[in-house]
Design a protein around this motif. Structure first.
Motif, PDB file in Angstrom:
ATOM      1  N   SER A  93     -69.854  29.870  17.043  1.00 38.45           N
ATOM      2  CA  SER A  93     -68.612  29.961  16.274  1.00 38.45           C
ATOM      3  C   SER A  93     -68.879  29.818  14.782  1.00 38.45           C
ATOM      4  N   ALA A  94     -69.843  28.971  14.429  1.00 37.70           N
ATOM      5  CA  ALA A  94     -70.187  28.785  13.014  1.00 37.70           C
ATOM      6  C   ALA A  94     -70.794  30.057  12.432  1.00 37.70           C
ATOM      7  N   TYR A  95     -71.642  30.735  13.208  1.00 33.52           N
ATOM      8  CA  TYR A  95     -72.192  32.024  12.762  1.00 33.52           C
ATOM      9  C   TYR A  95     -71.061  33.033  12.523  1.00 33.52           C
ATOM     10  N   LEU A  96     -70.083  33.033  13.409  1.00 29.54           N
ATOM     11  CA  LEU A  96     -68.975  33.978  13.284  1.00 29.54           C
ATOM     12  C   LEU A  96     -68.143  33.698  12.038  1.00 29.54           C
ATOM     13  N   VAL A  97     -67.887  32.413  11.770  1.00 26.30           N
ATOM     14  CA  VAL A  97     -67.112  32.051  10.578  1.00 26.30           C
ATOM     15  C   VAL A  97     -67.897  32.401   9.315  1.00 26.30           C
ATOM     16  N   LYS A  98     -69.180  32.061   9.294  1.00 23.80           N
ATOM     17  CA  LYS A  98     -69.994  32.356   8.107  1.00 23.80           C
ATOM     18  C   LYS A  98     -70.093  33.864   7.885  1.00 23.80           C
ATOM     19  N   GLY A  99     -70.342  34.609   8.949  1.00 20.41           N
ATOM     20  CA  GLY A  99     -70.440  36.061   8.809  1.00 20.41           C
ATOM     21  C   GLY A  99     -69.142  36.674   8.315  1.00 20.41           C
ATOM     22  N   SER A 100     -68.016  36.170   8.819  1.00 21.34           N
ATOM     23  CA  SER A 100     -66.716  36.666   8.382  1.00 21.34           C
ATOM     24  C   SER A 100     -66.448  36.296   6.928  1.00 21.34           C
ATOM     25  N   ALA A 101     -66.882  35.085   6.520  1.00 19.88           N
ATOM     26  CA  ALA A 101     -66.704  34.659   5.131  1.00 19.88           C
ATOM     27  C   ALA A 101     -67.509  35.555   4.185  1.00 19.88           C
ATOM     28  N   LEU A 102     -68.739  35.848   4.567  1.00 21.15           N
ATOM     29  CA  LEU A 102     -69.562  36.758   3.753  1.00 21.15           C
ATOM     30  C   LEU A 102     -68.909  38.129   3.638  1.00 21.15           C
ATOM     31  N   ASP A 103     -68.373  38.589   4.748  1.00 20.97           N
ATOM     32  CA  ASP A 103     -67.688  39.875   4.768  1.00 20.97           C
ATOM     33  C   ASP A 103     -66.505  39.866   3.799  1.00 20.97           C
ATOM     34  N   MET A 104     -65.687  38.809   3.845  1.00 21.40           N
ATOM     35  CA  MET A 104     -64.516  38.712   2.983  1.00 21.40           C
ATOM     36  C   MET A 104     -64.896  38.599   1.505  1.00 21.40           C
ATOM     37  N   MET A 105     -66.095  38.111   1.241  1.00 23.45           N
ATOM     38  CA  MET A 105     -66.581  38.014  -0.141  1.00 23.45           C
ATOM     39  C   MET A 105     -67.188  39.334  -0.618  1.00 23.45           C
ATOM     40  N   GLY A 106     -67.153  40.350   0.250  1.00 19.99           N
ATOM     41  CA  GLY A 106     -67.720  41.639  -0.101  1.00 19.99           C
ATOM     42  C   GLY A 106     -69.210  41.742   0.142  1.00 19.99           C
ATOM     43  N   LYS A 107     -69.761  40.744   0.826  1.00 20.09           N
ATOM     44  CA  LYS A 107     -71.198  40.720   1.093  1.00 20.09           C
ATOM     45  C   LYS A 107     -71.454  41.197   2.530  1.00 20.09           C
ATOM     46  N   VAL A 108     -71.056  42.446   2.793  1.00 19.26           N
ATOM     47  CA  VAL A 108     -71.132  42.968   4.156  1.00 19.26           C
ATOM     48  C   VAL A 108     -72.574  43.068   4.637  1.00 19.26           C
ATOM     49  N   LYS A 109     -73.467  43.502   3.762  1.00 19.20           N
ATOM     50  CA  LYS A 109     -74.868  43.636   4.172  1.00 19.20           C
ATOM     51  C   LYS A 109     -75.486  42.281   4.495  1.00 19.20           C
ATOM     52  N   GLU A 110     -75.111  41.238   3.743  1.00 18.88           N
ATOM     53  CA  GLU A 110     -75.586  39.884   4.059  1.00 18.88           C
ATOM     54  C   GLU A 110     -75.027  39.424   5.394  1.00 18.88           C
ATOM     55  N   SER A 111     -73.776  39.780   5.656  1.00 13.66           N
ATOM     56  CA  SER A 111     -73.158  39.447   6.934  1.00 13.66           C
ATOM     57  C   SER A 111     -73.901  40.121   8.084  1.00 13.66           C
ATOM     58  N   ILE A 112     -74.281  41.370   7.888  1.00 14.02           N
ATOM     59  CA  ILE A 112     -75.044  42.098   8.908  1.00 14.02           C
ATOM     60  C   ILE A 112     -76.369  41.399   9.197  1.00 14.02           C
ATOM     61  N   LYS A 113     -77.072  41.023   8.149  1.00 15.85           N
ATOM     62  CA  LYS A 113     -78.360  40.332   8.325  1.00 15.85           C
ATOM     63  C   LYS A 113     -78.177  39.012   9.069  1.00 15.85           C
ATOM     64  N   LEU A 114     -77.087  38.303   8.749  1.00 16.92           N
ATOM     65  CA  LEU A 114     -76.812  37.024   9.424  1.00 16.92           C
ATOM     66  C   LEU A 114     -76.602  37.242  10.916  1.00 16.92           C
ATOM     67  N   PHE A 115     -75.781  38.238  11.270  1.00 17.18           N
ATOM     68  CA  PHE A 115     -75.509  38.485  12.688  1.00 17.18           C
ATOM     69  C   PHE A 115     -76.767  38.972  13.417  1.00 17.18           C
ATOM     70  N   GLU A 116     -77.581  39.763  12.749  1.00 17.24           N
ATOM     71  CA  GLU A 116     -78.836  40.206  13.366  1.00 17.24           C
ATOM     72  C   GLU A 116     -79.751  39.015  13.639  1.00 17.24           C
ATOM     73  N   LYS A 117     -79.797  38.086  12.692  1.00 21.45           N
ATOM     74  CA  LYS A 117     -80.598  36.874  12.873  1.00 21.45           C
ATOM     75  C   LYS A 117     -80.062  36.045  14.038  1.00 21.45           C
ATOM     76  N   ALA A 118     -78.733  35.910  14.106  1.00 17.88           N
ATOM     77  CA  ALA A 118     -78.119  35.133  15.185  1.00 17.88           C
ATOM     78  C   ALA A 118     -78.380  35.773  16.543  1.00 17.88           C
ATOM     79  N   ILE A 119     -78.329  37.102  16.602  1.00 13.53           N
ATOM     80  CA  ILE A 119     -78.549  37.809  17.865  1.00 13.53           C
ATOM     81  C   ILE A 119     -79.983  37.614  18.359  1.00 13.53           C
ATOM     82  N   ARG A 120     -80.931  37.542  17.440  1.00 16.24           N
ATOM     83  CA  ARG A 120     -82.322  37.285  17.857  1.00 16.24           C
ATOM     84  C   ARG A 120     -82.439  35.928  18.536  1.00 16.24           C
ATOM     85  N   LYS A 121     -81.621  34.973  18.109  1.00 15.77           N
ATOM     86  CA  LYS A 121     -81.649  33.634  18.701  1.00 15.77           C
ATOM     87  C   LYS A 121     -80.775  33.543  19.955  1.00 15.77           C
ATOM     88  N   TYR A 122     -79.668  34.279  19.928  1.00 16.99           N
ATOM     89  CA  TYR A 122     -78.699  34.207  21.027  1.00 16.99           C
ATOM     90  C   TYR A 122     -78.350  35.632  21.467  1.00 16.99           C
TER      91      TYR A 122
END
Length: 338
Positions: A93-122
């Motif tokens: 849930s924390a990954y989802l909130v952080k990724g969504s926050a990055l997205d809302m800040m206009g940092k979509v590519k950073e959000s993508i990298k975060l989710f890719e990192k999370a998927i490697r772990k989970y």
């Protein structure tokens, strides 16, 4: 000496228990304020809990959520990071909130990298794939969006939003048949929500193919054939033929619901008959077999009325008047899923 040691342990346990009880009280208070939309009061309650346990993953996650709702994305990310670093409860849930926050800040590519990192772990968490797909969709990267939303569905076939996103992706890519299949399944899962009307309108608009009729009643079928060996081409052609057939004089007395049931029956059955061992993937291994079995059951009409209830009063009235058929369909679905 032994008695003193036992007494000390009992005292420590009582103190810890009281502290945890107080934390829970503050958390419950914060959640109540959050649910009422009073995020400042929610954060005040969480801060009291944080004094008792600064590293609580529950408290820090709830704070991340309230900061996100306040559009204070920096603080939301800071709290989410504490939870992510702890690698305990609420980490997904924390990954989802952080990724969504990055997205809302206009940092979509950073959000993508975060989710890719999370998927490697989970790698089995469907919401990580769904949110990653959503980011690619926003960047108009439809192939990557499709790849990840399909993984979301494979990990949780009951997530309606994933099927709805896939329907929209396929429509944007010009794949009408695939779009209709995903849209059908979305309506099967979610027939009467706020967004179901959009899905139902979309389904009825595109279900008859691209057919026009001029003032002299001449019917024209516009079919876009794929350049490669697309196994859905025959079904796409059939959509056009169905649309043309609906306009024939012999069908003029049929209701829209009757035509919808007939067309759905034809659509599902031809796809089931087109399936062979060479075809794999979500469409041929999941959507097509299910819908083919529905078409060959005694419950196709019930299915059609069930998914149509958001956009038409007649199917709703039909469902109310045919409770036994609805119950029989429910029993069939339960047996089918076993």
């Amino acid at each position: 000496m032994k008695n003193i040691y036992i007494l000390l342990l009992a005292t420590l346990f009582t103190i810890q228990l009281n502290a945890q009880n107080n934390i829970n009280i503050f958390i419950e208070e914060g959640i109540a304020h959050h649910d009422n939309g009073d995020y400042d009061k929610a954060l005040d309650a969480y801060k009291k809990a944080l004094i008792l346990d600064p590293q609580s993953t529950v408290v820090n996650y709830e704070m991340a959520l309230s900061y996100f709702k306040k559009k204070d994305y920096e603080n939301s990310i800071a709290r989410a990071d504490i939870v992510i670093d702890k690698k305990e409860d609420n980490v997904i849930s924390a990954y989802l909130v952080k990724g969504s926050a990055l997205d809302m800040m206009g940092k979509v590519k950073e959000s993508i990298k975060l989710f890719e990192k999370a998927i490697r772990k989970y790698p089995n968490e469907y919401l990580l794939y769904y949110n990653l797909a959503l980011n690619h969709y926003k960047l108009n990267q439809m192939d990557k969006a499709k790849e990840n939303v399909i993984k979301a569905i494979e990990n949780n076939p009951n997530h309606g939003s994933s099927h709805w996103m896939l329907a929209n992706i396929e429509y944007a890519k010009g794949n009408t048949v695939q779009s209709l299949l995903a849209n059908h399944y979305f309506l099967f899962l979610e027939p009467d929500s706020a967004r179901s009307l959009d899905a139902y309108t979309f389904l009825r608009k595109n279900f008859g193919g691209n057919v026009t009729q001029d003032k002299d009643n001449a019917i024209t079928i516009n079919v876009s054939m794929s350049e490669d060996d697309d196994p859905f081409s025959a079904a796409g052609l059939m959509l056009g033929l169905m649309g043309a057939t609906n306009l024939l004089p012999e069908n003029s007395d049929k209701t829209s619901e009757e035509l919808f049931v007939e067309n759905t029956d034809s659509f599902f059955k031809i796809l089931g008959e087109l399936k062979d061992k060479k075809q794999t993937g979500l469409y041929w291994n999941f959507y097509v077999p299910f819908f083919y079995d529905v078409a060959n059951s005694d419950h196709l009409e019930t299915y059609c009325m069930y998914i149509s209830q958001s956009g038409n009063e007649d199917p709703t009235a039909w469902l109310d008047a045919n409770t036994k058929k609805v119950e029989a369909f429910d029993i069939w679905l339960k047996e089918y899923s076993q």
